[in-house]
Scaffold this motif. Structure first.
Motif, PDB file in Angstrom:
ATOM      1  N   VAL A   1       1.091  -2.729  -2.566  1.00  0.00           N
ATOM      2  CA  VAL A   1       0.647  -1.674  -3.501  1.00  0.00           C
ATOM      3  C   VAL A   1       0.644  -2.272  -4.903  1.00  0.00           C
ATOM      4  O   VAL A   1      -0.316  -2.141  -5.671  1.00  0.00           O
ATOM      5  CB  VAL A   1       1.573  -0.430  -3.444  1.00  0.00           C
TER       6      VAL A   1
ATOM      7  N   LEU B   1      -4.060   1.583   1.416  1.00  0.00           N
ATOM      8  CA  LEU B   1      -4.436   0.291   0.831  1.00  0.00           C
ATOM      9  C   LEU B   1      -5.719  -0.236   1.458  1.00  0.00           C
ATOM     10  O   LEU B   1      -6.067   0.124   2.579  1.00  0.00           O
ATOM     11  CB  LEU B   1      -3.308  -0.729   1.049  1.00  0.00           C
TER      12      LEU B   1
ATOM     13  N   GLU C   1      -2.286  -4.638  -5.397  1.00  0.00           N
ATOM     14  CA  GLU C   1      -3.571  -3.951  -5.567  1.00  0.00           C
ATOM     15  C   GLU C   1      -3.686  -3.334  -6.960  1.00  0.00           C
ATOM     16  O   GLU C   1      -4.772  -3.253  -7.522  1.00  0.00           O
ATOM     17  CB  GLU C   1      -3.717  -2.876  -4.484  1.00  0.00           C
TER      18      GLU C   1
END
Ligand SMILES: C[S@@+](CC[C@H](N)C(=O)[O-])C[C@H]1O[C@@H](n2cnc3c(N)ncnc32)[C@H](O)[C@@H]1O
Length: 221
Positions: A73, A27, A76
């Motif tokens: 996650v 990330l 994003e």
């Protein structure tokens, strides 16, 4: 593990440990203030969890790995342009709170039917100084006039029915975001019509856990 620290809700996980876990998961790095917010959130969660059992995961490192990283996650991978998001069955705030921290341009509503959890979510919003709304009740009772640019579901009971309810609250052109296991996907998406699904995102280190994002193409009939 230092039990006295845990009792006071203070973990030995530092902001740099969180940054390291983000990097391991591939990330983007977070700003210092976002990392500080995650650390405040972790400590608050540990403190409340010792009395209220908000999440079955109790080890701070495991909370970071499972709850924070998975939620980030998702944050994003959310498409750009989303202005509002409903976290359907937010529990202790996943994925909604990490999304609100990572994507501050999105106004997040945390929907949670259990009073002790919604009280925690309000307190977390206050402590973190993030403008989340807490919807205190079952989403089925939320007026359908409330429409969102995205609705996310993670580990919600009776997930199949919940997905159908969730889709009613996604505006046309908006997104449904499912945190699911690969084998459950055919069963979950079968009743959901008029969605263009993107390729699933697979979590690093697992073969079964995925995030599935789909766009609602037309109003429901
Ligand atoms: C297993 S927990 C998971 C929480 C969180 N999403 C996570 O991934 O850690 C499911 C939560 O959804 C809430 N919930 C289930 N059905 C709901 C509904 N129809 N409306 C609002 N909340 C609901 C439950 O009270 C519970 O706190």
């Amino acid at each position: 593990m230092d039990t006295a620290r845990l009792q006071w809700g203070l973990s030995q996980v530092t902001s740099s440990d969180i940054q390291e876990a983000l990097a391991e998961a591939g990330l983007q790095p977070l700003s210092t203030s976002s990392l500080d917010s995650l650390k405040v959130y972790l400590d608050l969660l540990l403190k409340w969890n010792s009395r209220l059992n908000l999440t079955a995961i109790r080890e701070p490192e495991a909370i970071v790995r499972r709850h924070f990283i998975e939620s980030l996650v998702g944050a994003e991978r959310l498409p750009q342009g989303i202005k509002t998001l409903l976290d359907f069955g937010s529990g202790a705030g996943f994925p909604g709170i990490p999304i609100a921290i990572r994507r501050p341009e999105i106004t997040v509503t945390l929907g949670e039917s259990q009073a002790k959890k919604s009280a925690f979510l309000r307190e977390a919003g206050r402590a973190l100084g993030i403008p989340v709304e807490v919807y205190d009740g079952r989403i089925e009772f939320m007026p359908e006039t409330r429409q969102f640019g995205a609705v996310a579901l993670r580990a919600v009971d009776r997930m199949e029915e919940a997905c159908v309810e969730a889709l009613r609250r996604v505006e046309t052109g908006g997104w449904l975001v499912l945190f699911a296991t690969r084998p459950s996907v055919p069963r979950l998406i079968a009743p959901l019509k008029g969605i263009a699904w993107r390729s699933p995102v697979v979590f690093a280190g697992t073969v079964e856990e995925i995030i599935l994002v789909g766009r609602k193409l037309a109003p429901l009939e």
